[in-house]
Design an enzyme around this catalytic site. Structure first.
Site, PDB file in Angstrom:
ATOM      1  N   HIS A  82      10.877  42.361   7.509  1.00  0.00           N
ATOM      2  CA  HIS A  82      12.241  42.022   7.079  1.00  0.00           C
ATOM      3  C   HIS A  82      12.425  42.183   5.578  1.00  0.00           C
ATOM      4  CE1 HIS A  82      13.874  40.304  10.868  1.00  0.00           C
ATOM      5  NE2 HIS A  82      12.585  40.307  11.156  1.00  0.00           N
TER       6      HIS A  82
ATOM      7  N   ASP B  35      15.753  43.094  -2.348  1.00  0.00           N
ATOM      8  CA  ASP B  35      16.008  42.424  -1.069  1.00  0.00           C
ATOM      9  C   ASP B  35      15.809  43.417   0.069  1.00  0.00           C
ATOM     10  OD1 ASP B  35      16.868  40.340   0.609  1.00  0.00           O
ATOM     11  OD2 ASP B  35      18.477  39.796  -0.765  1.00  0.00           O
TER      12      ASP B  35
HETATM   13  C1  GDG Z   1      15.052  37.916   4.999  1.00  0.00           C
HETATM   14  C2  GDG Z   1      15.028  39.049   3.956  1.00  0.00           C
HETATM   15  C3  GDG Z   1      16.808  40.242   5.255  1.00  0.00           C
HETATM   16  C4  GDG Z   1      22.292  31.017   3.298  1.00  0.00           C
HETATM   17  N1  GDG Z   1      22.756  29.850   2.820  1.00  0.00           N
HETATM   18  C5  GDG Z   1      23.268  29.181   3.858  1.00  0.00           C
HETATM   19  C6  GDG Z   1      23.123  29.960   5.007  1.00  0.00           C
HETATM   20  N2  GDG Z   1      22.513  31.080   4.633  1.00  0.00           N
HETATM   21  C7  GDG Z   1      22.224  32.191   5.552  1.00  0.00           C
HETATM   22  C8  GDG Z   1      23.093  33.379   5.245  1.00  0.00           C
HETATM   23  C9  GDG Z   1      22.271  34.519   5.863  1.00  0.00           C
HETATM   24  C10 GDG Z   1      20.843  34.019   5.690  1.00  0.00           C
HETATM   25  O1  GDG Z   1      20.886  32.623   5.411  1.00  0.00           O
HETATM   26  C11 GDG Z   1      20.151  34.677   4.513  1.00  0.00           C
HETATM   27  O2  GDG Z   1      19.850  35.984   4.852  1.00  0.00           O
HETATM   28  P1  GDG Z   1      19.431  37.071   3.786  1.00  0.00           P
HETATM   29  O3  GDG Z   1      19.360  38.367   4.459  1.00  0.00           O
HETATM   30  O4  GDG Z   1      20.419  37.054   2.682  1.00  0.00           O
HETATM   31  O5  GDG Z   1      18.050  36.586   3.169  1.00  0.00           O
HETATM   32  P2  GDG Z   1      16.593  35.996   3.595  1.00  0.00           P
HETATM   33  O6  GDG Z   1      16.677  34.609   4.064  1.00  0.00           O
HETATM   34  O7  GDG Z   1      15.757  36.206   2.371  1.00  0.00           O
HETATM   35  O8  GDG Z   1      16.056  36.917   4.805  1.00  0.00           O
HETATM   36  C12 GDG Z   1      16.378  39.727   3.870  1.00  0.00           C
HETATM   37  C13 GDG Z   1      16.694  39.136   6.299  1.00  0.00           C
HETATM   38  O9  GDG Z   1      15.390  38.545   6.291  1.00  0.00           O
HETATM   39  C14 GDG Z   1      16.969  39.667   7.718  1.00  0.00           C
HETATM   40  O10 GDG Z   1      16.160  40.731   8.052  1.00  0.00           O
HETATM   41  O11 GDG Z   1      18.144  40.671   5.181  1.00  0.00           O
HETATM   42  O12 GDG Z   1      16.309  40.824   2.969  1.00  0.00           O
HETATM   43  O13 GDG Z   1      14.641  38.530   2.687  1.00  0.00           O
HETATM   44  O14 GDG Z   1      22.532  34.647   7.224  1.00  0.00           O
HETATM   45  O15 GDG Z   1      24.344  33.192   5.813  1.00  0.00           O
HETATM   46  N3  GDG Z   1      23.560  29.597   6.225  1.00  0.00           N
HETATM   47  C15 GDG Z   1      24.163  28.375   6.337  1.00  0.00           C
HETATM   48  N4  GDG Z   1      24.335  27.570   5.255  1.00  0.00           N
HETATM   49  C16 GDG Z   1      23.908  27.907   4.006  1.00  0.00           C
HETATM   50  O16 GDG Z   1      24.064  27.138   3.056  1.00  0.00           O
HETATM   51  N5  GDG Z   1      24.620  27.973   7.538  1.00  0.00           N
END
Ligand code: GDG
Length: 475
Positions: free
Chosen positions: A158, A366
């Site tokens: 990921h 990312d």
């Molecule tokens: C890894 C990779 C890749 C965030 N704050 C809140 C909240 N979130 C949710 C967001 C989003 C998720 O968390 C974060 O996803 P990301 O993709 O931005 O980042 P990582 O957690 O680092 O994930 C990344 C991912 O895996 C998938 O393959 O895209 O590059 O690092 O869904 O909405 N959700 C809630 N409250 C919050 O305060 N409910």
């Protein structure tokens, strides 16, 4: 077709239903439901002793079995907080300055992977297809093969994969790289990551290409490709519309008093570039004195990995930066940054994205960044906001309607913020539409199905579709 076996560090808790669960968990659950299967991973609980961690807890829901293992405190320190989050995470995000390569953690990582393999091997049936998720479990296939497992095994990373000169800074890089060759399919988020990985394999003499996307190492042949992950686009768009009725969203609208709104949403992590983003916003305020009092920037940052020292330090730094900027610019009735250090409900989040004029997504590195995709999905067709996106997020390879920025360059990021806030409606609509259509077509279930289809396709049959599709064979 046999059962689907998903293995990931964490297994979603049973109460994770539609509105609160992220798209990935829901998509994997849908695939498991369709095929029947098993989800194996750490329960989130600590076992008092090694003997206790041998007690596997099983929960059956319909045709899905959840197999939960507890880990000991030592396992967690070495495998999870240690090697996974203090060595692999910084290394794969190009942050050698933050990496801690510790021998004890490394052996803990391999030991816990061997433990997971032992637990899984005991439950496997001959035609099960196994899908391993993410950097915590890279050696799992090699451990399974060592136990005589011949099932198809796929792996999806990921997070990013760096070029050979960065990766080889890890003392055990070759040992880890070798374990990849036990998989049948290795998937990355974007073509750049897959390309970097192939370069690492070739540099170490651990694989050579036999045909496009197919590689040979020792006795084994396997595929490598890019599978950009999607979101549950239409569901998320529907949640965002519903959230217009949400009381918290109403409170936000009232408190804005017609100011423009910029939103940032990130787990508290140094890869997300939160501090640099605040500095770019500060530069924007300095460069645009007429904007003072007319724009609000909402940064939602739930805490994560607080047990890792670098994270505690970063939490302090970001809070200081936000405090300093607010101290310098605030007025009696206006605060430039609203910084929230806790988790917001997913529905509220969707409503806040929809309300925002600009989605500011500026990670330093990312894998994909789902926030960028969620921001686009949540927009109002009639009056969409503008996505300002780091060129170092995997999402930048797909979201060509975004305003792309280099997050290390404060001045131009500040300029991009100004341009986004002033962008005329027709340009906003045309940029947004292309991105939304793409996200609708390549949603997370499609990602899941495509990965599994490629994994099941025999090596002598072409597995990747047309060039227009996001899935790419590596070379
Ligand atoms: C890894 C990779 C890749 C965030 N704050 C809140 C909240 N979130 C949710 C967001 C989003 C998720 O968390 C974060 O996803 P990301 O993709 O931005 O980042 P990582 O957690 O680092 O994930 C990344 C991912 O895996 C998938 O393959 O895209 O590059 O690092 O869904 O909405 N959700 C809630 N409250 C919050 O305060 N409910």
């Amino acid at each position: 077709m046999g059962r689907l076996i998903v293995v990931s560090n964490r297994v979603p808790p049973p109460e994770d239903k539609r509105a609160s669960a992220g798209g990935l968990a829901v998509a994997l659950q849908a695939a498991l439901r369709e095929q029947g299967g098993l989800w194996l991973g750490w329960s989130g609980d600590t076992a008092a002793s090694e003997a206790d961690s041998e007690q596997i807890r099983t929960r059956v829901e319909g045709n899905i079995t959840y197999s939960l293992v507890d880990l000991t405190k030592r396992d967690l320190e070495e495998y999870y907080s240690g090697f996974a989050n203090r060595a692999l995470w910084p290394l794969l995000h190009y942050r050698l300055d933050l990496a801690d390569f510790d021998r004890r953690d490394t052996s803990g990582y391999f030991r816990v992977n061997a433990f997971f393999a032992r637990v899984l091997a005991a439950q496997l049936e001959p035609d099960d297809v196994i899908w391993v998720q993410d950097y915590h479990l890279i050696p799992l296939a090699a451990e399974l093969r060592a136990r005589g497992v011949t099932n198809k095994i796929g792996f999806f990373l990921h997070i990013p994969w760096p070029p050979p000169d960065v990766f080889s800074a890890m003392p055990w890089h070759r040992r880890l790289l070798e374990t990849f060759t036990s998989y049948d399919l290795i998937g990355f988020q974007i073509d750049y990551d897959a390309e970097n990985f192939v370069n690492c394999l070739v540099r170490e003499g651990l694989g050579r290409e036999t045909s496009r996307g197919t590689f040979h190492a020792g006795e084994r042949e396997f595929r490598i490709g890019a599978f950009p992950i999607g979101i549950d686009t239409e569901e998320f768009a529907a949640i965002a519309i519903e959230a217009e009725q949400n009381a918290l969203v109403h409170r936000m609208v009232a408190s804005l008093e017609n100011r423009q709104l910029i939103i940032g949403v990130d787990r508290l992590d140094y890869s997300k570039g939160i501090d640099q983003r605040m500095l770019a916003y500060e530069r924007y305020l300095e460069n645009n004195p007429s904007s003072l009092g007319k724009v609000s920037y909402l940064q939602i940052t739930p805490k994560s990995r607080s047990e890792v020292p670098e994270y505690a330090e970063m939490q302090r730094e970001i809070a200081e930066t936000a405090g300093r900027i607010n101290g310098a610019f605030s007025d009696l009735d206006w605060t430039p940054i609203r910084y929230i250090n806790r988790t917001i409900r997913r529905t509220t989040l969707a409503g806040l994205y929809r309300l925002s004029d600009v989605g500011l997504v500026t990670p330093l590195r990312d894998g994909m960044n789902l926030v960028a995709k969620e921001y686009v999905a949540a927009q109002n067709v009639e009056d969409p906001g503008v996505l300002v996106l780091s060129r170092f997020a995997g999402a930048a390879r797909e979201l060509d309607g975004a305003v792309l920025v280099n997050p290390y360059d404060m001045e131009s990021t500040a300029g991009a913020i100004a341009g986004a806030l002033a962008m005329p409606l027709d340009e906003r609509v045309s940029r947004w539409k292309g991105m939304y259509d793409r996200l609708k077509r390549y949603h997370v279930n499609k990602w899941c199905d495509t990965f599994l289809e490629v994994l099941e396709t025999p090596l002598n049959v072409p597995a990747f579709g047309s060039q227009e599709e996001p899935w790419r064979a590596a070379s």
